[in-house]
Design a protein around this motif. Structure first.
Motif, PDB file in Angstrom:
ATOM      1  N   TRP A 124       0.894  -1.488  -0.070  1.00 49.38           N
ATOM      2  CA  TRP A 124       0.444  -0.039   0.238  1.00 49.38           C
ATOM      3  C   TRP A 124       1.177   1.414  -0.329  1.00 49.38           C
ATOM      4  O   TRP A 124       0.834   2.352  -0.905  1.00 49.38           O
ATOM      5  CB  TRP A 124      -1.057   0.091   0.910  1.00 49.38           C
ATOM      6  CG  TRP A 124      -1.946   0.711   1.472  1.00 49.38           C
ATOM      7  CD1 TRP A 124      -3.069   1.565   0.304  1.00 49.38           C
ATOM      8  CD2 TRP A 124      -1.900   2.323   2.473  1.00 49.38           C
ATOM      9  NE1 TRP A 124      -3.299   2.616   1.056  1.00 49.38           N
ATOM     10  CE2 TRP A 124      -2.740   3.212   2.356  1.00 49.38           C
ATOM     11  CE3 TRP A 124      -0.744   1.868   3.617  1.00 49.38           C
ATOM     12  CZ2 TRP A 124      -3.360   4.172   3.087  1.00 49.38           C
ATOM     13  CZ3 TRP A 124      -0.881   2.924   4.472  1.00 49.38           C
ATOM     14  CH2 TRP A 124      -2.302   3.743   4.322  1.00 49.38           C
ATOM     15  N   ARG A 127       2.871   1.532  -3.214  1.00 49.67           N
ATOM     16  CA  ARG A 127       1.898   2.618  -4.387  1.00 49.67           C
ATOM     17  C   ARG A 127       1.603   4.168  -4.090  1.00 49.67           C
ATOM     18  O   ARG A 127       1.385   4.788  -5.228  1.00 49.67           O
ATOM     19  CB  ARG A 127       0.574   1.743  -4.171  1.00 49.67           C
ATOM     20  CG  ARG A 127       0.917   0.310  -4.991  1.00 49.67           C
ATOM     21  CD  ARG A 127      -0.828  -0.501  -5.694  1.00 49.67           C
ATOM     22  NE  ARG A 127      -1.693  -0.425  -4.174  1.00 49.67           N
ATOM     23  CZ  ARG A 127      -1.566  -1.169  -3.619  1.00 49.67           C
ATOM     24  NH1 ARG A 127      -0.822  -2.397  -3.717  1.00 49.67           N
ATOM     25  NH2 ARG A 127      -2.383  -0.884  -2.196  1.00 49.67           N
ATOM     26  N   SER A 307      -7.573   3.521   3.153  1.00 51.05           N
ATOM     27  CA  SER A 307      -7.438   1.998   2.465  1.00 51.05           C
ATOM     28  C   SER A 307      -8.443   1.350   2.363  1.00 51.05           C
ATOM     29  O   SER A 307      -9.579   1.466   3.481  1.00 51.05           O
ATOM     30  CB  SER A 307      -6.308   1.547   3.161  1.00 51.05           C
ATOM     31  OG  SER A 307      -6.719   1.368   4.772  1.00 51.05           O
ATOM     32  N   LEU A 310      -5.807  -3.811   5.272  1.00 49.71           N
ATOM     33  CA  LEU A 310      -4.987  -4.120   5.711  1.00 49.71           C
ATOM     34  C   LEU A 310      -4.632  -5.188   7.217  1.00 49.71           C
ATOM     35  O   LEU A 310      -2.808  -4.827   7.279  1.00 49.71           O
ATOM     36  CB  LEU A 310      -3.846  -2.722   5.483  1.00 49.71           C
ATOM     37  CG  LEU A 310      -3.962  -1.972   4.605  1.00 49.71           C
ATOM     38  CD1 LEU A 310      -3.530  -0.557   5.141  1.00 49.71           C
ATOM     39  CD2 LEU A 310      -3.585  -2.503   3.313  1.00 49.71           C
TER      40      LEU A 310
END
Length: 325
Positions: A124, A127, A307, A310
């Protein structure tokens, strides 16, 4: 006829519930736990508005037969509807476009919950390539994530002036100052768990600062208020400050609203609730935004993207901000 009577009674009950939920947080100064009513502020206000509109429609129908029947009750219902509409206005600020040439930063935040899925977190971050990362409940030992952070973000500050703490800030931008905001045992929530970094001025802008904080649990409003007062005393916020954190507070709770108001800050609006994403082994979509980006008036939020899951019971977020002196 009996059904109508029951519908009117239910509408009056809904209106009473909404009024109580609206009133209780305003009494939190007398007993902080009353502020927790703000957690159901939005659904209660919608219930109250629907109830008010139902009663108002009934009053209008009766007034069509005799205009005098609208009376003070009808006027009062209109007033209540307007109050509820105002109460429903968001406590957060939506992202907005920045000037084309404004300096920009990319920020990341996540309560990592002891780094249960470091592979997901690392990908994550890879990116997004943020300039500053704030992490809470961040423990060492996740080799791939630790190595990625050490390689790309050489400047680190945790909540302790000396020693280790699970609330941390990482950046590749050289700071001029580092601040450990804890004074004691932050891991047991006996003091503020927070870290700060200060950065130099650049042409056309002043020096700026950023903090990461992790406050006590949602059922501890007195501890949360104390921790925010500790933040004011140990770092403070101004027009050039950014604050990332797991505040364990929704935007409508009085503890957060008071902190934002006295420091002249704005709360960025998330595109999804950030907590809870788990209930035991069951995956959820979240109910409240309790992970926040707070900005001083010299910062604007251009984008705010939460997000996916995760490995934590929190969503993280990536935010793009710009300086607007």
């Amino acid at each position: 006829m009996r059904l109508r009577i029951w519908l009117v009674r239910l509408a009056v009950l809904g209106l009473a519930i909404a009024g109580l939920v609206l009133l209780l947080p305003k009494l939190a100064g007398h007993w902080p736990y009353l502020g927790l009513a703000a957690l159901i502020h939005v659904p209660a206000m919608w219930l109250g508005l629907a109830s008010t509109l139902g009663l108002l429609a009934r009053r209008v129908r009766r007034a069509q037969l005799s205009p005098s029947r609208f009376g003070l009750t009808g006027v009062g219902l209109v007033g209540i509807a307007l109050i509820l509409i105002v109460a429903l206005q968001p406590a957060t600020r939506v992202p907005a476009l920045c000037p084309p040439n404004a300096p920009r930063l990319t920020l990341a935040w996540l309560n990592a919950l002891h780094v249960r899925r470091p592979d997901l977190i690392r990908r994550w971050l890879q990116r997004a390539r943020p300039d500053v990362i704030g992490l809470a409940e961040m423990r060492s030992g996740a080799a791939g994530l630790d190595a990625y952070l050490a390689r790309n973000y050489p400047f680190v500050q945790n909540c302790q002036r000396k020693g280790e703490c699970s609330t941390r800030l990482y950046t590749h931008i050289p700071p001029t100052g580092k601040l450990g905001l804890a004074r004691g045992d932050a891991e047991q929530r006996r003091t503020l768990s927070g870290a700060g970094l200060v950065f130099p001025a650049s042409p056309g802008t002043r020096a700026w600062s950023i903090a990461a904080v992790h406050l006590s649990r949602p059922t501890s409003p007195e501890a949360q208020a104390r921790e925010l007062r500790e933040f004011d005393a140990r770092m403070g916020a101004d027009a050039d400050t950014l604050i990332l954190g797991d505040f364990n507070l929704s935007p409508r709770l009085p503890v957060l609203r008071d902190f934002v108001a006295r420091n002249g800050l704005a709360i960025a609006r998330a595109d999804q609730p950030t907590w809870p994403l788990e209930l035991g082994k069951r995956r959820l979509e979240g109910l409240w935004q309790i992970d926040h980006l707070l900005t001083g008036r010299h910062w604007h939020v251009e984008s705010f993207k939460t997000s996916p899951w995760l490995g934590s019971d929190h969503r993280g977020f990536i935010a793009r901000v710009c300086r607007v002196n």
